[in-house]
Design a protein around this motif. Structure first.
Motif, short mmCIF file in Angstrom:
data_model
loop_
_atom_site.label_atom_id
_atom_site.label_comp_id
_atom_site.label_asym_id
_atom_site.label_seq_id
_atom_site.Cartn_x
_atom_site.Cartn_y
_atom_site.Cartn_z
N GLU A 113 22.00 -60.30 23.65
CA GLU A 113 23.43 -59.40 23.92
C GLU A 113 23.41 -59.19 22.24
N GLY A 114 23.99 -57.82 22.19
CA GLY A 114 24.32 -57.30 20.56
C GLY A 114 25.23 -56.31 20.64
N GLU A 115 25.92 -56.14 19.60
CA GLU A 115 26.83 -55.01 19.38
C GLU A 115 26.09 -53.87 18.55
N ILE A 116 26.67 -52.63 18.68
CA ILE A 116 26.00 -51.49 17.97
C ILE A 116 27.26 -50.53 17.47
N LYS A 117 27.35 -50.23 16.38
CA LYS A 117 28.35 -49.03 16.09
C LYS A 117 27.53 -47.83 15.48
N LEU A 118 27.65 -46.72 16.06
CA LEU A 118 27.15 -45.62 15.42
C LEU A 118 27.98 -44.75 14.58
N PRO A 119 27.51 -44.02 13.53
CA PRO A 119 28.39 -43.30 12.54
C PRO A 119 28.76 -42.09 13.29
N GLU A 120 29.61 -41.38 12.63
CA GLU A 120 29.93 -40.10 12.94
C GLU A 120 29.04 -39.13 12.92
N GLY A 121 29.03 -38.08 13.45
CA GLY A 121 27.74 -36.94 12.92
C GLY A 121 26.47 -37.43 14.13
N LYS A 122 25.61 -36.50 13.69
CA LYS A 122 24.24 -36.69 14.31
C LYS A 122 23.56 -38.14 14.16
N SER A 123 23.29 -38.81 15.12
CA SER A 123 22.86 -40.08 15.09
C SER A 123 22.16 -40.76 16.24
N ASN A 124 21.35 -41.62 16.30
CA ASN A 124 20.60 -42.02 17.69
C ASN A 124 20.21 -43.49 17.14
N SER A 125 20.08 -44.49 17.91
CA SER A 125 19.54 -45.73 18.06
C SER A 125 19.23 -46.16 19.16
N GLY A 126 19.02 -47.68 19.05
CA GLY A 126 18.76 -48.54 20.26
C GLY A 126 18.25 -49.97 20.03
N PHE A 127 18.20 -50.65 21.11
CA PHE A 127 17.56 -51.95 20.81
C PHE A 127 16.15 -51.97 21.63
N MET A 128 15.33 -52.54 20.69
CA MET A 128 13.80 -52.68 21.36
C MET A 128 13.84 -54.06 22.18
N ALA A 129 13.04 -54.11 23.35
CA ALA A 129 13.00 -55.26 24.27
C ALA A 129 11.53 -55.25 24.50
N ARG A 130 11.07 -56.31 23.82
CA ARG A 130 9.43 -56.72 24.03
C ARG A 130 8.80 -55.46 23.17
N GLY A 131 9.40 -55.34 21.82
CA GLY A 131 8.46 -54.40 21.21
C GLY A 131 7.32 -54.82 20.65
N GLN A 132 6.35 -53.91 20.63
CA GLN A 132 5.06 -54.08 20.20
C GLN A 132 5.02 -53.62 18.66
N VAL A 133 4.47 -54.56 17.98
CA VAL A 133 4.62 -54.34 16.35
C VAL A 133 3.24 -54.02 15.72
N GLU A 134 2.98 -53.08 14.97
CA GLU A 134 1.97 -52.87 13.99
C GLU A 134 2.58 -52.44 12.74
N ASN A 136 3.92 -50.10 10.25
CA ASN A 136 4.30 -49.01 10.28
C ASN A 136 4.48 -48.23 11.56
N ARG A 137 4.61 -49.36 12.66
CA ARG A 137 4.73 -48.83 13.96
C ARG A 137 5.34 -49.76 14.91
N VAL A 138 6.33 -49.47 15.55
CA VAL A 138 6.75 -50.35 16.58
C VAL A 138 6.92 -49.52 18.03
N TYR A 139 6.46 -49.93 19.13
CA TYR A 139 6.36 -49.42 20.35
C TYR A 139 6.90 -50.15 21.57
N GLY A 140 7.18 -49.64 22.56
CA GLY A 140 7.66 -50.22 23.83
C GLY A 140 9.01 -50.15 24.38
N TYR A 141 9.57 -50.78 24.84
CA TYR A 141 10.91 -50.78 25.86
C TYR A 141 12.10 -50.70 24.66
N GLN A 142 12.82 -49.51 25.17
CA GLN A 142 13.95 -49.51 24.17
C GLN A 142 15.16 -48.95 25.13
N ALA A 143 16.25 -49.85 24.93
CA ALA A 143 17.43 -49.72 25.33
C ALA A 143 18.30 -48.66 24.66
#
Length: 465
Positions: A113-134, A136-143
């Motif tokens: 569980e977690g809370e997120i607050k986006l700024p006004e204007g153009k923005s995008n974000s999300g939470f990684m779930a079971r992210g694979q990490v290298e 300079n790279r993260v890939y996998g499931y994102q909410a």
């Protein structure tokens, strides 16, 4: 079933992903249907996010904080860019290029569980779930956290890999869950291959996928210059772990079979021949033999379960039956099969002795994906169909007769059957009168030349502690 013409289009999508799948000792199995419960089926609507899974919920540990409100202890940035500040019990992410802040700990089954607050204007974000990490790279499931007019917040995006898996196209209840002008609470539950997302306690994603059973939790900054994304109240509950357990592989094949079994835990009925050579299960049938359908069925019964099959197909028409019943007369089974052949129907769902085809591959495309996203899915499907041969010991890579090993994953939960071929979703369908439990079986279609090999068949089960 009758033969069907094959139409494929070369495509570069999914090459790395499918190579990863085929290179591992993956396997898929399904369950068979007791009785003549050959089902009526829902139309191709998006699956209801109210879960169809009736399995016993796993025992969860107490919820624990992932962020102490004072430091980024337990978190790291695998990128050479991006800035994280701790301000008033919040994590503030800023940057000019996309990056993720990820947990040091790898999680298997969990509820976050977690809370997120986006700024006004153009923005995008999300939470990684079971992210694979290298580096300079993260890939996998994102909410997804998407404040644009399409409102796909809480949808499932496969970052750096297959792109959108569950866009919230024409899902108004889920699309209305995210409020741009407030803190939004996400709840992410990953158990086995089942992913469930909630935004402000509104269910937004209910998805089965075979790619990752573990990984890191992550926070995204999408790279909008001058924009700050805020996170707080980050907690997690450990819910155990799942693993693939062999129902057949080279090791189990070497054990002694009981009376009446072809291999340990499996019996045959009908025509065709089943043998094991060099740890590979071989199914063969021929026109000359003029025999009826043949089946190799598991002596176990299954209810809710996910299976993985690694097979190599040369010719003919085969299938993998789920929650079915073995019968005394040809075709010796009543139930739903997942098609295994070299046609456009591979991975589709067929009711033997019943309604025939209930779901062809990509049946969901026009109802779950907007028009501008459909070509991406079609390209991924074509790539999954054209996986290059992956040689194993004993194969001759230069021999054109060597067929590629394919990986099919079949999830049966409640009345819902989900199939993947080499990492790409083939079918996701609800069969109304699917039996509560049954056996699984491999088919040899009668009165044709058929040649198929199975390297492994596995079932996904919780790890006992």
């Amino acid at each position: 079933m009758t033969s069907r013409s094959q139409k494929t289009t070369p495509c570069g999508f999914l090459r790395n992903f499918t190579h990863l799948l085929i290179g591992c000792s993956f396997t898929t199995v399904t369950t068979l249907l007791p009785g003549n419960a050959l089902s009526t089926v829902h139309a191709d609507d998006p699956p209801q996010v109210a879960s169809q899974n009736k399995s016993t919920p796993p025992v969860a540990s107490a919820r624990k904080p992932l962020f102490d409100g004072k430091s980024i202890t337990g978190w790291s940035n695998p990128y050479e860019w991006g800035k994280t500040d701790v301000v008033d019990g919040e994590l503030h992410l800023t940057g000019e290029r996309k990056y993720f802040l990820v947990t040091d700990q790898v999680f298997h089954d969990f509820e976050f569980e977690g809370e997120i607050k986006l700024p006004e204007g153009k923005s995008n974000s999300g939470f990684m779930a079971r992210g694979q990490v290298e580096p300079n790279r993260v890939y996998g499931y994102q909410a997804e956290a998407d404040p644009t007019e399409r409102r796909w917040s809480g949808g499932l995006y496969d970052e750096g890999r297959r792109q959108w898996l569950n866009p919230l196209w024409k899902q108004p209840d889920a699309q209305a869950a995210f409020d741009r002008n407030r803190w939004n609470r996400y709840r992410i539950r990953c158990v086995g291959n089942h992913l469930q997302f909630y935004v402000n306690e509104v269910p937004t994603t209910d998805y089965f996928d075979p790619a990752d059973l573990s990984g890191r939790i992550g926070l995204q900054h999408h790279g909008e210059k001058g924009q700050m994304v805020r996170f707080r109240n980050l907690t997690v509950r450990d819910m155990g772990q799942h693993q693939w357990v062999p129902l057949f592989d080279a090791q189990t094949a070497s054990k002694s079979a009981a009376e009446g079994e072809i291999i340990p835990g499996w019996k045959a009925i009908g025509g065709g021949n089943w043998t094991v050579a060099d740890g590979v299960l071989q199914g063969r049938a021929s026109v000359e033999a003029n025999e009826p359908n043949g089946l190799l069925y598991c002596t176990r019964q299954f209810a809710n379960a996910t299976f993985r099959i690694v097979y190599r197909f040369t010719e003919g028409d085969s299938g993998f039956f789920v929650r079915s019943k073995i019968t005394d007369a040809n075709p010796f089974v009543a139930g739903v099969q997942c098609e295994i052949d070299d046609s456009d129907a591979v991975g589709g769902l067929y009711q033997t002795g019943g309604k025939g085809w209930v779901a062809k591959p990509l049946h969901y495309l026009d109802t779950r994906f907007p028009p501008d996203r459909r070509d991406v899915v079609r390209a991924q499907w074509n790539q999954a169909r054209q996986v290059p041969a992956t040689p194993v010991e004993g194969d001759t890579p230069a021999d054109p007769a060597v067929k590629p090993w394919q990986t099919m994953v079949v999830s049966v939960h409640g009345k819902r059957i989900v199939t993947h071929l080499n990492g790409c979703l083939a079918a996701d369908f609800v069969v109304d009168d699917l039996a509560e439990s049954g056996t699984i079986a491999l088919q040899l279609h009668g009165n044709q030349n058929l040649e198929i090999d199975f390297r492994s068949i596995e079932v996904l089960e919780p790890v006992s502690k």
